[in-house]
Scaffold this motif. Structure first.
Motif, PDB file in Angstrom:
ATOM      1  N   THR A 100       0.795  -1.225   0.000  1.00 43.24           N
ATOM      2  CA  THR A 100       0.000   0.000   0.000  1.00 43.24           C
ATOM      3  C   THR A 100       0.827   1.273   0.000  1.00 43.24           C
ATOM      4  OG1 THR A 100      -0.140   0.059   2.421  1.00 43.24           O
ATOM      5  CG2 THR A 100      -1.839  -1.199   1.254  1.00 43.24           C
ATOM      6  N   ARG A 112       1.270  -2.872  -7.836  1.00 43.99           N
ATOM      7  CA  ARG A 112       0.878  -2.811  -6.425  1.00 43.99           C
ATOM      8  C   ARG A 112       0.597  -4.186  -5.816  1.00 43.99           C
ATOM      9  NH1 ARG A 112      -3.878   1.032  -3.776  1.00 43.99           N
ATOM     10  NH2 ARG A 112      -4.053  -0.098  -1.797  1.00 43.99           N
ATOM     11  N   LEU A 128      -2.064   5.847  -8.083  1.00 44.41           N
ATOM     12  CA  LEU A 128      -3.399   6.067  -7.543  1.00 44.41           C
ATOM     13  C   LEU A 128      -4.492   5.911  -8.586  1.00 44.41           C
ATOM     14  CD1 LEU A 128      -2.557   9.228  -5.412  1.00 44.41           C
ATOM     15  CD2 LEU A 128      -2.694   6.868  -4.634  1.00 44.41           C
ATOM     16  N   VAL A 155      -6.770  14.842  -9.227  1.00 41.47           N
ATOM     17  CA  VAL A 155      -6.434  14.253  -7.934  1.00 41.47           C
ATOM     18  C   VAL A 155      -5.665  15.224  -7.042  1.00 41.47           C
ATOM     19  CG1 VAL A 155      -5.242  12.359  -6.771  1.00 41.47           C
ATOM     20  CG2 VAL A 155      -6.521  11.921  -8.873  1.00 41.47           C
ATOM     21  N   TRP A 203       1.606  14.887  -4.475  1.00 42.32           N
ATOM     22  CA  TRP A 203       0.625  14.266  -5.358  1.00 42.32           C
ATOM     23  C   TRP A 203       0.816  14.893  -6.743  1.00 42.32           C
ATOM     24  CZ3 TRP A 203      -3.384  11.173  -2.935  1.00 42.32           C
ATOM     25  CH2 TRP A 203      -3.296  11.146  -1.545  1.00 42.32           C
ATOM     26  N   ASN A 233      -2.847   8.889 -14.910  1.00 41.06           N
ATOM     27  CA  ASN A 233      -3.024   8.436 -13.530  1.00 41.06           C
ATOM     28  C   ASN A 233      -2.301   9.403 -12.594  1.00 41.06           C
ATOM     29  OD1 ASN A 233      -0.616   7.292 -14.910  1.00 41.06           O
ATOM     30  ND2 ASN A 233      -0.108   6.621 -12.829  1.00 41.06           N
TER      31      ASN A 233
END
Length: 684
Positions: A467, A531, A567, A624, A659, A677
């Motif tokens: 994660t 991931r 993400l 995002v 981010w 993304n």
């Protein structure tokens, strides 16, 4: 250094094969360089080796501290004056210091064993992970050769050839440390009788051994000289003015109340053999060995980190800690126990996890040691630092983390269960998370001890989630992904990667025990952000029935993990969804590198960067980052790619979240825009 010029410093009942005047050694049909043996042997906690092959006038070596002459000697197969082998309960770590063992064609190590052939296990240390591999079981076979050892008569020489590839070591890679367990018992002749471990492929060492694995045990030389910093005593309510600092064995009990205090001084610092200040402690195990007979306890005992100083030579019940013993009150000792010693039989070595305490000391908390407080009236007798046999003394073994991340969540678990196979005790999927913690000395009897792994069942699967980092290649031929499979049977597993639990990339099959994969060899590079890892047991291989059929997964680790996480939230344009990635950590004075691909060639793009997420609907997609910095516009290259490099200020603090997302002017998008993304990281 010549193999013969440097005898083992402890546990030297392993034979050192060689000849002083020869550059090569020929033993039982195998040929070795004379520097092919280990340079250091360290008895592991709880070992109790017995000696074989002694004849009158045959021993010339000096006795090492805590060991008898027979346990201290080194020996040769060439008829010289010191010859020996070991049985009993022998667990020994062997370090190759001047030379390393290389994974070459075919076998790389040979373990010689004397007498009737008996099985043993072997593990190797993966230094890049600071983790022992799952132990593999070996049964040596007769070589047809015999040897008259010290006039005891001809003894058969057996050998087991070890291929490092079976432990996930890539061709050409090297190892320095192996762990041998002869599966013996205290005080008896049960167990393999190992005589030597020698490398068939040996290279001169080109670097100092990694300090990631550290051992602190009174009188034991683990590579930085004998450790002499252990302190311990007992506080006894029925003998309130008596000091027990020189006792070899004392008790933890609640009636009358006896408390044990232990401390390992000088373990944190910048010196050789110390835990580096501020290091991330991956695992710290305290090994304690109970005494014979009344040393057993049918109750538990709590281990607390002490918060007040004490002197082992003078501490008494009446004269220390307020005159009434140690209170776990947050003032004298922490309220919460860092570990619990389980029900313990006599002459038994137990390992308790005190990682939290050692991490506190590494972070700068004063090291006042530990208190063992009884939860039972059935006292536990423990050998202390003054015990006559070194391997019975309390030992602290610390693994320092070295840039590896382990799966920290389970995305899905689909075991194949038929009746009570696997046994329900083996179906806790959380046991596959974190660093490997399988005990190589644990019983293989079904659920006799709490399992440290999860069983998939024949054909079952588990999907593990990383994660906080991504799984990527590193641009080198070194391993990137490690799978730790344990249990009584070595079982094969299919491996797949995914970024979104929808699309999967197959990495083929690994063949049980500890296995590694070089992701670059599958076309997965530093800018590929995965991931999830899915492991599926091969139902056509290994046990299909029993307590733990199918692969038993202890851990999955990523070496040099990518600090950026994917993400999602892309918005497709003319050529599909653009893809944004990065690979390097953000550090003050460094640079950030972003790679955009699959975008519309020639289109202008803006990179949006923020310190938090906003999740704002925009142009049919989702913005995002909360954009506090906009880079661009810049034009996408003719291949649909763009590389953006940004210098980072020297004042950039650690712990700042980033981010990032790219937005592209693209008529193929819902309202004339496409978006990549989003990716995120935290500054280092």
């Amino acid at each position: 250094m010549s193999r013969l010029a440097r005898p083992l410093s402890t546990a030297a009942c392993l034979l050192l094969l060689g000849a002083a005047a020869s550059a090569q050694i020929s033993i039982a049909g195998y040929v070795f360089d004379d520097a092919a043996g280990p340079d250091l042997a360290i008895l592991q906690p709880g070992a109790n080796p017995q000696f074989g092959g002694l004849a009158t006038g045959c021993v010339t070596a000096n006795t090492l501290p805590g060991l008898t002459v027979p346990q201290s000697i080194s020996a040769l197969f060439d008829g010289d004056s010191t010859e020996a082998w070991c049985f009993g309960k022998l667990m020994v770590r062997l370090d190759f210091v001047d030379n390393v063992v290389r994974n070459g064609p075919g076998p790389d190590l040979v373990v010689f064993e004397i007498g009737g052939a008996e099985a043993f296990t072997l593990s190797i240390l993966v230094e890049s992970l600071c983790t022992w591999t799952a132990p593999r079981n070996y049964v040596p076979v007769a070589t047809g050769f015999t040897q008259d050892l010290c006039g005891t008569g001809s003894q058969p020489i057996n050998a087991a050839a070890i291929d490092l590839s079976d432990f996930g070591v890539l061709p050409g890679a090297t190892v320095r440390r192996v762990l041998l367990d002869n599966k013996g018992v205290y005080g008896g002749a049960v167990g393999a009788d190992p005589a030597a471990v020698l490398a068939l492929h040996s290279d001169p060492a080109s670097a100092v051994p990694s300090p990631c694995l550290l051992q602190f045990q009174q009188g034991i030389d683990a590579g930085a000289g004998p450790y002499l910093g252990a302190a311990d005593t007992c506080l006894a309510s029925d003998l309130p003015t008596t000091a027990f600092g020189a006792s070899a064995l004392e008790y933890s009990d609640s009636s009358p109340e006896h408390q044990l205090l232990l401390r390992f001084d000088g373990i944190v610092g910048s010196g050789a053999g110390q835990i580096p200040t501020g290091a991330q402690v991956q695992r710290a195990l305290l090994y304690l060995t109970s005494g014979p007979g009344a040393g057993a306890s049918n109750g538990t005992h709590s281990v607390h980190r002490l918060l007040k100083p004490w002197n082992a030579a003078t501490a008494t019940w009446a004269g220390s800690f307020g005159g009434d013993g140690v209170d776990a009150d947050g003032i004298e000792a922490e309220v919460a126990a860092v570990a619990t010693i389980p029900v313990t039989s006599a002459s038994k070595t137990v390992a308790v996890d005190i990682t939290a305490a050692v991490q506190a000391w590494a972070n700068g908390a004063p090291n006042h040691g530990l208190a063992i407080l009884a939860n039972t009236t059935d006292g536990l007798g423990l050998n202390l630092a003054e015990a006559s046999l070194e391997s019975w003394r309390p030992a602290l073994v610390v693994q320092v983390e070295g840039g590896v991340s382990y799966a920290n969540a389970v995305a899905s678990f689909a075991p194949v269960v038929v009746g009570v196979e696997p046994n329900p005790c083996n179906l806790d999927s959380s046991r596959s998370l974190g660093a490997p913690d399988a005990d190589p000395n644990a019983s293989v009897a079904c659920c006799l001890q709490v399992p440290t792994s999860v069983t998939l069942g024949s054909g079952g699967s588990i999907t593990l989630d990383f994660t906080s980092v991504s799984i990527s290649g590193d641009g080198s031929p070194e391993p990137d992904l490690w799978i730790f499979e344990v249990g009584p049977d070595v079982e094969d597993t299919f491996v797949e990667l995914s970024a979104d639990l929808v699309s999967w990339v197959s990495l083929g099959k690994v063949f049980g025990a500890t296995s590694s994969l070089d992701l670059d060899g599958f076309g997965i590079g530093p800018f590929d952000l995965y991931r999830y890892v899915r492991l599926t047991d091969d139902p056509l291989e290994g046990d299909a029935t029993g307590c733990s059929p199918g692969a038993d997964i202890d851990a999955v680790g990523v070496l040099s993990p990518n600090p950026w996480i994917n993400l999602g939230q892309s918005l497709a344009g003319t050529g599909g969804a653009p893809y944004l990635a990065s690979s390097a950590p953000l550090v003050a004075g460094g640079q950030a590198v972003f790679q955009l691909s699959n975008a519309l060639p020639g289109a202008p793009t803006i990179l949006a960067i923020g310190a938090n997420a906003v999740g704002l609907p925009l142009f049919g997609g989702t913005l995002v980052p909360n954009p506090q910095l906009l880079i661009g516009p810049q034009l996408v290259g003719a291949t649909g790619s763009l590389l953006v490099t940004l210098p980072l200020p020297v004042t950039l603090p650690a712990g700042v979240p980033f981010w990032v997302q790219s937005w592209i002017l693209d008529p193929g998008g819902p309202v004339g825009f496409a978006a990549s993304n989003a990716i995120a990281t935290v500054t280092k």
